[in-house]
Design a protein around this motif. Sequence first.
Motif, PDB file in Angstrom:
ATOM      1  N   LYS A  89      21.356  15.358  42.667  1.00 58.19           N
ATOM      2  CA  LYS A  89      20.502  14.585  43.566  1.00 58.19           C
ATOM      3  C   LYS A  89      19.037  15.007  43.562  1.00 58.19           C
ATOM      4  O   LYS A  89      18.182  14.265  44.046  1.00 58.19           O
ATOM      5  N   ASN A  90      18.739  16.215  43.061  1.00 63.41           N
ATOM      6  CA  ASN A  90      17.346  16.663  43.060  1.00 63.41           C
ATOM      7  C   ASN A  90      17.113  17.617  41.886  1.00 63.41           C
ATOM      8  O   ASN A  90      18.020  17.888  41.104  1.00 63.41           O
ATOM      9  N   MET A  91      15.896  18.135  41.797  1.00 59.83           N
ATOM     10  CA  MET A  91      15.517  18.993  40.680  1.00 59.83           C
ATOM     11  C   MET A  91      16.352  20.268  40.639  1.00 59.83           C
ATOM     12  O   MET A  91      16.763  20.727  39.565  1.00 59.83           O
ATOM     13  N   ASP A  92      16.606  20.855  41.786  1.00 60.65           N
ATOM     14  CA  ASP A  92      17.423  22.072  41.836  1.00 60.65           C
ATOM     15  C   ASP A  92      18.794  21.834  41.228  1.00 60.65           C
ATOM     16  O   ASP A  92      19.301  22.656  40.454  1.00 60.65           O
ATOM     17  N   ALA A  93      19.387  20.705  41.576  1.00 60.31           N
ATOM     18  CA  ALA A  93      20.723  20.394  41.061  1.00 60.31           C
ATOM     19  C   ALA A  93      20.691  20.169  39.551  1.00 60.31           C
ATOM     20  O   ALA A  93      21.586  20.623  38.832  1.00 60.31           O
ATOM     21  N   ILE A  94      19.647  19.504  39.058  1.00 64.64           N
ATOM     22  CA  ILE A  94      19.521  19.279  37.614  1.00 64.64           C
ATOM     23  C   ILE A  94      19.490  20.605  36.865  1.00 64.64           C
ATOM     24  O   ILE A  94      20.193  20.800  35.863  1.00 64.64           O
ATOM     25  N   ILE A  95      18.673  21.539  37.340  1.00 59.35           N
ATOM     26  CA  ILE A  95      18.538  22.844  36.680  1.00 59.35           C
ATOM     27  C   ILE A  95      19.856  23.613  36.743  1.00 59.35           C
ATOM     28  O   ILE A  95      20.291  24.213  35.741  1.00 59.35           O
ATOM     29  N   HIS A 129      13.250  10.692  34.872  1.00 54.76           N
ATOM     30  CA  HIS A 129      12.927  11.148  36.229  1.00 54.76           C
ATOM     31  C   HIS A 129      11.525  11.732  36.348  1.00 54.76           C
ATOM     32  O   HIS A 129      11.200  12.353  37.364  1.00 54.76           O
ATOM     33  N   GLN A 130      10.683  11.532  35.310  1.00 56.62           N
ATOM     34  CA  GLN A 130       9.314  12.057  35.320  1.00 56.62           C
ATOM     35  C   GLN A 130       9.288  13.557  35.646  1.00 56.62           C
ATOM     36  O   GLN A 130       8.493  14.031  36.466  1.00 56.62           O
ATOM     37  N   ILE A 131      10.166  14.307  34.992  1.00 58.28           N
ATOM     38  CA  ILE A 131      10.229  15.757  35.150  1.00 58.28           C
ATOM     39  C   ILE A 131       9.460  16.398  33.997  1.00 58.28           C
ATOM     40  O   ILE A 131       9.500  15.894  32.865  1.00 58.28           O
ATOM     41  N   GLU A 132       8.769  17.496  34.274  1.00 54.29           N
ATOM     42  CA  GLU A 132       8.089  18.230  33.213  1.00 54.29           C
ATOM     43  C   GLU A 132       9.128  18.676  32.185  1.00 54.29           C
ATOM     44  O   GLU A 132      10.009  19.476  32.476  1.00 54.29           O
ATOM     45  N   PRO A 133       9.054  18.158  30.949  1.00 52.49           N
ATOM     46  CA  PRO A 133      10.110  18.438  29.964  1.00 52.49           C
ATOM     47  C   PRO A 133      10.225  19.912  29.583  1.00 52.49           C
ATOM     48  O   PRO A 133      11.316  20.374  29.248  1.00 52.49           O
ATOM     49  N   TYR A 190      17.948  30.698  37.066  1.00 45.78           N
ATOM     50  CA  TYR A 190      17.535  29.627  37.980  1.00 45.78           C
ATOM     51  C   TYR A 190      16.391  30.097  38.886  1.00 45.78           C
ATOM     52  O   TYR A 190      15.382  29.399  39.057  1.00 45.78           O
ATOM     53  N   LEU A 191      16.519  31.307  39.444  1.00 47.70           N
ATOM     54  CA  LEU A 191      15.493  31.829  40.344  1.00 47.70           C
ATOM     55  C   LEU A 191      14.174  32.081  39.618  1.00 47.70           C
ATOM     56  O   LEU A 191      13.089  31.801  40.158  1.00 47.70           O
ATOM     57  N   VAL A 192      14.260  32.587  38.393  1.00 47.56           N
ATOM     58  CA  VAL A 192      13.046  32.844  37.611  1.00 47.56           C
ATOM     59  C   VAL A 192      12.339  31.526  37.276  1.00 47.56           C
ATOM     60  O   VAL A 192      11.114  31.410  37.406  1.00 47.56           O
ATOM     61  N   LEU A 193      13.099  30.529  36.842  1.00 43.45           N
ATOM     62  CA  LEU A 193      12.503  29.229  36.533  1.00 43.45           C
ATOM     63  C   LEU A 193      11.871  28.602  37.778  1.00 43.45           C
ATOM     64  O   LEU A 193      10.778  28.035  37.705  1.00 43.45           O
ATOM     65  N   LYS A 194      12.543  28.745  38.904  1.00 43.21           N
ATOM     66  CA  LYS A 194      11.995  28.166  40.144  1.00 43.21           C
ATOM     67  C   LYS A 194      10.721  28.894  40.563  1.00 43.21           C
ATOM     68  O   LYS A 194       9.794  28.277  41.098  1.00 43.21           O
ATOM     69  N   SER A 202      10.678  19.607  43.203  1.00 45.70           N
ATOM     70  CA  SER A 202      10.538  18.714  44.342  1.00 45.70           C
ATOM     71  C   SER A 202      11.904  18.444  44.978  1.00 45.70           C
ATOM     72  O   SER A 202      12.930  18.415  44.300  1.00 45.70           O
ATOM     73  N   ALA A 203      11.889  18.231  46.287  1.00 48.78           N
ATOM     74  CA  ALA A 203      13.138  17.913  47.000  1.00 48.78           C
ATOM     75  C   ALA A 203      13.442  16.417  46.958  1.00 48.78           C
ATOM     76  O   ALA A 203      14.452  15.964  47.502  1.00 48.78           O
ATOM     77  N   ALA A 204      12.571  15.674  46.304  1.00 47.35           N
ATOM     78  CA  ALA A 204      12.753  14.220  46.238  1.00 47.35           C
ATOM     79  C   ALA A 204      14.069  13.868  45.543  1.00 47.35           C
ATOM     80  O   ALA A 204      14.458  14.506  44.565  1.00 47.35           O
ATOM     81  N   ALA A 205      14.734  12.840  46.085  1.00 46.81           N
ATOM     82  CA  ALA A 205      16.017  12.422  45.522  1.00 46.81           C
ATOM     83  C   ALA A 205      15.808  11.741  44.167  1.00 46.81           C
ATOM     84  O   ALA A 205      14.816  11.044  43.950  1.00 46.81           O
ATOM     85  N   LEU A 206      16.747  11.966  43.260  1.00 47.13           N
ATOM     86  CA  LEU A 206      16.684  11.374  41.928  1.00 47.13           C
ATOM     87  C   LEU A 206      17.581  10.136  41.867  1.00 47.13           C
ATOM     88  O   LEU A 206      18.700  10.154  42.370  1.00 47.13           O
TER      89      LEU A 206
END
Length: 413
Positions: A89-95, A129-133, A190-194, A202-206
Amino acid sequence: MMLPVYVLCLVFLLTVIRQIGNIRLDLWQIMGLGAFVVLLTGQISIQEAIEAIDLDVMLFLFGVFAIGQALETSGYLSFISYNLFKTAKNMDAIILYLLFGMGFASAFLMNDTLAIIGTPVVLLLARQHQIEPKVLLLALAFAVTTGSVASPIGNPQNLLIALNSGIKDPFMVFGRYLLLPTIVNLIVTYLVLKFFFREHFSAAALNHSTSQISDPKLAELSRISLVLFVLLVCAKILVQLFVISFDFRLTYIALIAAIPVLVLNGRRSELIKRMDWHTLVFFVAMFILMESVWNTGFFQNFLTDTQHSVISVPMVLSVSVILSQFISNVPLVALYLPILSHASVDTGGLLALAAGSTIAGNLSILGAASNVIIIHNAEKKGNIRLTFMEFFRIGVPLTMIQTGIYWFFLSFR
């Protein structure tokens, strides 16, 4: 005799800068230049160069590249991507999906395989999703490297250790010693990338959209090839588990699985033409240059002269992480393993070699073949250039933390 070592240093320098004047160099061109110099100066003969090329690796990559290209061309890869990530649903979940999905898959399908198939997937996700590749490409690279630590067939160097170190029940031993720290290290990744890319989390829904399969017939053949590949890998695992005397090479798996898309497909010429030949050229050049460096005896002498001080778990981890950058992880393991066996190092030391030589891939682009595959594919398919320093600035702290975690778990088991 030291010229190949100097050439290797030049290759590293050019990999860092990637540009001479107005000329932009690709990785395959840089490695090809290194191989050309050692051939031209007679540091390695034509016959030795031909023998240095690992045909099994080249055929394996060819087979997997063919399957990956068919999956992408048919649109079936987009279909798979939608079904894998539609609940994110969001960037965190994708990663997290990338890290743990690709990470655990790489433990059984090998990291290079996931690098080939995963790169177009993350480029598609970034575009949709216009995410930085670059965030997703780094997540993929770190996932397939870190995840492959936990299995004896996750990568070639682990397989070498499992087959030649005398470890009994390698799947159980690798899992018992390395699975938990690998899970911890995927969380750390995950923590290092974040931390480094916090502005992109972003917390925006995908909103996920389905992709249409462009060539149903090729998609069906691609699906058959993919299923064949997975089934054959499972068969190889069973062969390993039950210690069956059968030469079941990964090369056979890739080539057999590629038969539907290469033999039964009318678009085979198009697929072959669109495959990533530059990466295959890179590997040919790398084998030649590394063989030339090996022939100097420089790194062999270093390890032999210091063997009494490089057999503890922290030293095995540190030395394998660093030297894998220069002579690649498989030659490093082939050199290091006899020293550890002669010193009667326990299982912890042997698995430190597996962990260190593998997570070396998280330090720099040249630390793992899977990194090169991802970088080449990103440049070819998405025109995305992930530079040495962009990788290195995140890879250094990540690798240091991961090395410490493996040291802790392996030293206190």
